[in-house]
Write a protein that holds these residues in place. Structure first.
Motif, short mmCIF file in Angstrom:
data_model
loop_
_atom_site.label_atom_id
_atom_site.label_comp_id
_atom_site.label_asym_id
_atom_site.label_seq_id
_atom_site.Cartn_x
_atom_site.Cartn_y
_atom_site.Cartn_z
N LEU A 362 60.92 92.06 -32.88
CA LEU A 362 61.91 91.65 -33.89
C LEU A 362 62.69 92.86 -34.40
O LEU A 362 63.91 92.80 -34.57
N ILE A 369 71.28 94.05 -32.58
CA ILE A 369 72.40 93.17 -32.92
C ILE A 369 72.95 93.47 -34.30
O ILE A 369 73.82 92.75 -34.79
N LEU A 371 71.32 93.67 -37.28
CA LEU A 371 70.73 93.03 -38.46
C LEU A 371 69.73 93.94 -39.16
O LEU A 371 69.29 93.65 -40.26
N MET B 13 57.31 84.77 -39.11
CA MET B 13 57.94 85.46 -37.98
C MET B 13 59.07 84.64 -37.40
O MET B 13 60.00 85.19 -36.81
N PRO B 16 62.89 85.49 -39.05
CA PRO B 16 63.78 86.52 -38.46
C PRO B 16 64.23 86.17 -37.05
O PRO B 16 65.36 86.49 -36.66
N ALA B 17 63.32 85.50 -36.29
CA ALA B 17 63.72 85.11 -34.93
C ALA B 17 64.90 84.16 -34.99
O ALA B 17 65.85 84.25 -34.19
N ILE B 20 67.95 86.08 -35.72
CA ILE B 20 68.42 86.79 -34.51
C ILE B 20 69.16 85.82 -33.60
O ILE B 20 70.24 86.13 -33.07
#
Lengths: 421, 649
Positions: A362, A369, A371, B13, B16-17, B20
């Motif tokens: 992550l 990207i 973030l 988790m 955030p995935a 993204i």
């Protein structure tokens, strides 16, 4: 030899990991030899060799089994700490076998192979912490949390001195995940988190300028913010503004302004290029070995930290989401393994290692990207680099070993505190 | 509880995935086109401009007078001299320099090194840089005015020449000493060299960097290849300037070519079709290099012989049938190859005779008696004097004013022919009085005074006719004094006009692509022309003629010289007069007719400043010039004296 046969979860894990490795090797191959898969270029070949080495190490770890490593976990962690201290000592005394790159001391040369100690420390830390937590319950009190925090802070401190901020930041999520899974109280977490947030200004003042710029880089992506900040200093604006905290500590207004002006081409260049690479990939990508970013080195570290940008460039959103999906599955299977075993030690290791892989992935994806801040965290199983790959395979081996050794006795599953609360 | 906590962890988790994934959608789907364009931009490379050579200048026989020679310049990136942070950053990015390496201190240091190599003080370099900055700023302003927003212009990404034409030693030194400063380059260029020596000093002119005015008024400004760009050289004076003028029909500047361009991206895909460079045209002058040199020497020796009073001289030779200028000399002059800066320094030392003045086209002289044939022709045409009219000359115009309006002698009764032959002032005072300044102005204009003669040189002065209104001024103008000021080339062309009976501007640029002006016939009867020509003939060939004793032209085979001396009084008291001799050479058999048909006919003017009587000083010089002309162009028309003796013997 039965230990070496993976379970069903093991097979899926292995397949996912091999897919990730293949993506990595293919991308590295595309950079160095446009057009053909074989013969492998030097860098791709060495990545392939490391994959083979990683697989062998994985088998060795499976053969040893995580239980037998248990009693060694403190010792292994201790060795890692000693090696970290050795590296730190090199800051003041010139020591042999230390490889220094760009003023960072992260590698110890074992023969010809440079070993990145912090990578190995992550694994041994998970082992040691799990070994510590496995039969205790005092971490459900605030004072009982002190030892686990101490175990975490020592390697963090040494790695911070290397310096390697990216790796340092991995330890805390692992600690929290393991404590959380082990059943530590949420109110304690909240307390610690509040305390941690209180420490952030202190950290902000202490970190280096370049580290600060990496973190502010996430905000500075916005051209309008940069334009707003770069107002030339006049009599009226020379007073402090509310954005002054973004500024590096030892930088005056003029230098800060210059920094903002050249952001896109200097400290933000990597991020800008990475975003262009990902964005230009589109839905289905440019195709393997094609595209501007493969042909020209516009993106620094494109085979390493920023390999995801190239994957997204070549295979588009499908490829990028595929990678994300692979990691999601790996973490999910890691957690399934944790929930299937009743061995407290195995459970904690599975949670810790899955969290490690997840946080690493992550962090890397977020940085690519735009973030998250740019840290030196590699993408597990994909980025070029021996230590990272082999470490990732060790974690994989441990996970598969845990999956393999499901105790057949029916007993009270550990860390089930819910009914007592 | 463990599994519940694992689910919570998974959920934590997952957030955030999800972020993204959302970001991927934003980058790769929503903003895909934008990033594709950005990626394409990364491939962009600046176009490469290929230099073209400036056209050469030759004389009428093809002898090179101005040509290009390879040279080396020190050029500096605009970012380093801009005094502007953004420009500096842009430079660092383009040249791949770290910002720290381009600190103000290091840039200052590089100026000092350049100053040491070039020998120019840093202040001068800074002045030059200021000029470049101002020009780039103008381009930027223009851009903003045109497109409505501020943007980086090409000129901000260029290397601008700071020191030109390094010597070999300087070049080697510069390469070694300036290597640590990536914003300074030693670049090949070309430098303009001039042959022909001082006799061509004024004519060829010099080049300088394009100035703001020229860039503002450039009709080819939109053409990146043919238009002016910063740092370009343009002709400022003389022929260089003439060849710089925009020719609307040809859509070009004659001496300038256009640059070539190769514009490809990193993948070698052409962004624009390639254009080959095209060199400037060759500019052929009507001058003859050898004759020019001879004339220069002749005028020079005449001037030197009359120093210290004499300060200079000029001579012009025009081929009458074509009106081509064969020689056009101003003495003293300078070597055109002398660098402009050095030349200016030399001029500031006040050398002998103001060599910067191009006397042949910009000299400011009263014509003296040389204008009399023209006044006579005008008076005859205007009916102000009859062809056989006799006017009595008592040595002064008014018997009661013995000290004013005098003649050199008391000529007694003079007819028009005698008046010119003996240069009788009283006769022409009378004519001037009868004609008045208005008519005089009109006729002087018809003969080419008060306007440029057609060389089109920037230096040429028309000498506006402002003769006043009083009768006294009219009298003075009629003898070539008073307010009448002329240039030697105007007088020479006046003589050509008398020779042919029609006015036509002279031609200096032989291969001028523009249509040539047609002769304008003057409204003067042939019989009147004959009187004027006879008078000029008598000046040379009769004993009473003012030039008779000073010209020895018996060996000119079949050619007659018609002329008029002039001794123009100047405003400087105590100084001798300007010595003029002007006229033309034509066919001996038909000297009264038009000279158009005679191929050898040339009009000439010689003026030697402050040297005395026209016949004594200028006429012998003119004779030498005509002799040199015949020797070079028509050697068979020059029978040698001994040969004649041999025949007679």
């Amino acid at each position: 030899m039965i230990e070496l046969l993976p379970t069903r979860q093991g097979w899926i894990l292995l397949l996912l990991v091999l897919a990730l490795c293949a993506a990595g090797i293919l991308t590295i191959q595309a950079i160095h030899a446009t057009g053909s898969v074989l013969p492998l270029a030097d860098d791709a070949l060495s990545q392939f060799k490391f994959t083979v080495v990683g697989l062998s190490v994985m088998l060795v770890v499976m053969w040893i089994g995580y239980r037998r490593l248990g009693i060694w976990s403190y010792i292994l962690f201790g060795i890692c700490l000693l090696m970290l201290m050795y590296l730190v000592l090199d800051r003041w005394i010139s020591l042999p076998l230390v490889k220094e790159i760009r003023n960072a001391r992260r590698w110890i040369l074992i023969g010809p192979i440079p070993l990145q100690v912090s990578e190995l420390t992550k694994i041994t830390y998970v082992l040691a912490l799990a070994w510590y937590l496995r039969y205790r319950r005092n971490y459900r009190t605030l004072t009982g949390l002190m030892i686990p925090f101490a175990i975490t802070m020592i390697p963090m401190f040494f790695i911070l001195l290397q310096p390697d901020l990216g790796t340092v930041l991995l330890f805390l999520p692992i600690l929290f995940a393991m404590l959380f899974a082990a059943g530590a109280r949420i109110k304690h977490f909240l307390l610690i988190m509040v305390l941690g947030f209180c420490c952030i200004p202190f950290f902000w003042l202490k970190i280096h300028d370049y580290q600060r710029l990496r973190i502010t880089g996430v905000l500075l992506q916005s051209p309008s913010l940069r334009e707003y900040l770069e107002e030339p200093p006049t009599y009226f604006t020379s007073r402090k503004t509310r954005w002054d905290w973004l500024r590096p500590a030892d930088s005056d207004r003029h230098r800060w302004r210059r920094e903002l002006l050249e952001w896109e081409t200097d400290s933000g260049y990597q991020l800008v290029s990475s975003k262009i690479a990902i964005g230009s990939g589109g839905f289905d990508g440019q195709g393997w070995g094609k595209g501007v970013f493969i042909e020209y080195p516009f993106l620094p570290e494109r085979h390493n930290d920023f390999i995801f940008a190239l994957i997204a460039n070549q295979w588009g959103m499908l490829g990028a989401l595929g990678i994300l999906f692979c990691y999601g599955l790996i973490v999910l299977i890691g957690f399934i393994i944790a929930s299937m075993t009743v061995d407290p030690y195995g459970r904690l290791i599975a949670v810790g290692l899955s969290t490690m892989i997840a946080v690493q992935a992550l962090t890397n994806l977020a940085m690519t990207i735009g973030l998250g801040p740019i840290t030196g965290v590699t993408l597990p199983f994909v980025s070029a680099g021996g230590s990272s790959l082999v470490t990732s395979f060790i974690s994989l081996g441990l996970l598969m070993s845990i999956a393999r050794r499901r105790p057949n006795i029916i007993g009270h599953p550990p860390f089930e505190f819910g009914h007592e609360d | 509880m463990f599994e519940r906590r694992l689910k919570i962890l998974l959920f934590i988790m997952f957030l955030p995935a999800l972020a993204i994934a959302a970001r991927l959608v934003q980058l790769q789907l929503v903003k895909h086109d934008y990033y594709c364009a950005e990626a394409e931009d990364l491939l962009y490379l600046e176009p490469v401009y290929l230099p073209c050579l400036r056209g050469e200048v030759t004389d009428r026989n093809g002898t090179l007078l101005a040509y290009n020679a390879p040279a080396w310049d020190i050029t500096v990136h605009y970012g380093a001299l801009a005094d502007n942070e953004r420009a500096l950053l842009r430079m660092c990015r383009r040249l791949d320099i770290r910002y720290k390496d381009a600190s103000p201190a290091r840039i200052e240091e590089s100026w000092r090194v350049i100053a040491r190599i070039s020998g120019e003080p840093v202040e001068d370099l800074e002045k030059h840089m200021g000029k470049i900055r101002r020009r780039v700023q103008r381009v930027k302003e223009w851009y903003k005015g045109y497109y409505g927003y501020d943007d980086v212009v090409k000129e901000e990404t260029w290397f601008h020449p700071l020191v030109r034409d390094l010597s070999r030693e300087q070049q080697i030194d510069a390469r070694q000493s300036l290597a640590p400063y990536p914003w300074v380059k030693i670049e090949p260029s070309q430098v303009r060299r001039y042959a022909g020596g001082p006799s061509f000093g004024h004519i060829l002119g010099f080049m300088n960097e394009v100035d703001e005015e020229a860039m503002d008024n450039d009709p080819l400004a939109k053409d990146r290849l043919a238009g002016y760009q910063l740092g370009d050289l343009q002709g400022v004076t003389g022929i260089e300037e003439l060849g710089e003028r925009f020719l609307p029909e040809q859509q070009c500047r004659w001496l300038r070519g256009h640059r070539g361009r190769i514009h490809v991206d990193r993948k070698d895909r052409p962004l624009n079709p390639p254009v080959d460079p095209e060199n400037g045209h060759i500019m052929q002058l009507s001058l003859d290099a050898e004759l020019q040199q001879r004339v220069y020497e002749i005028v020079g020796s005449a001037v030197q012989a009359h120093r210290p009073n004499c300060t200079g001289g000029a001579a012009v030779l025009i081929h009458i049938p074509t009106r081509q200028v064969l020689a056009m000399v101003s003495y003293p002059a300078f070597d055109p190859d002398m660098p402009y800066g050095e030349r200016l320094k030399w001029f500031r030392t006040k050398p002998f005779g103001q060599p910067h003045v191009f006397r042949a086209v910009a000299g400011n002289y009263p014509p003296g008696s040389t204008v009399k044939p023209m006044i006579l022709a005008a008076a005859l045409a205007g009916g102000k004097v009859g062809p056989g009219e006799v006017i009595y000359c008592a040595g002064r115009l008014f018997p009661d004013q013995p000290g004013k309006w005098r003649c050199l002698f008391s000529h007694g009764d003079v007819n028009p022919i005698e008046a010119v032959q003996r240069s009788c002032n009283v006769f022409f005072y009378t004519l001037g009085q009868r004609m008045g300044t208005e008519l005089l102005t009109e006729w002087l204009g018809k003969f080419g005074f008060g306007r440029t003669s057609g060389t089109e040189l920037r230096e040429e002065q028309p000498r506006y006719l402002d003769l006043g209104t009083s009768r006294g001024l009219a009298r003075l103008v009629a003898i070539g004094q008073g307010r009448l000021q002329v240039t030697p080339i105007q007088v020479a062309n006046m003589m050509a006009t008398i020779a042919t009976g029609s006015y036509q501007p002279v031609q200096l640029w032989l291969n001028d692509p523009r249509p040539q002006p047609v002769p304008q016939s003057l409204d003067i009867r042939d019989s009147h022309w004959r009187i004027v020509r006879q008078a000029m003939h008598d000046v040379v060939y009769t004993v009473r003629g003012t030039a008779y004793r000073h010209l020895h032209i018996k060996d000119f085979d079949g050619l007659a010289v018609l002329g008029k001396t002039g001794s123009a009084e100047t405003t400087k008291p105590g100084k001798p007069t300007h010595s003029w001799f002007s006229g033309y050479m034509t066919d001996k058999g038909n000297y009264l007719g038009s000279a158009t048909l005679c191929d050898q006919s040339v009009a000439f003017t010689v003026v030697i400043e402050y040297s005395g009587h026209g016949g004594e000083v200028a006429a012998p010089a003119a004779e030498k010039i005509l002799r040199a002309y015949l020797k070079l162009f028509w050697p068979n028309r020059l029978s040698t004296e001994p040969a004649e003796e041999d025949v007679s013997g």
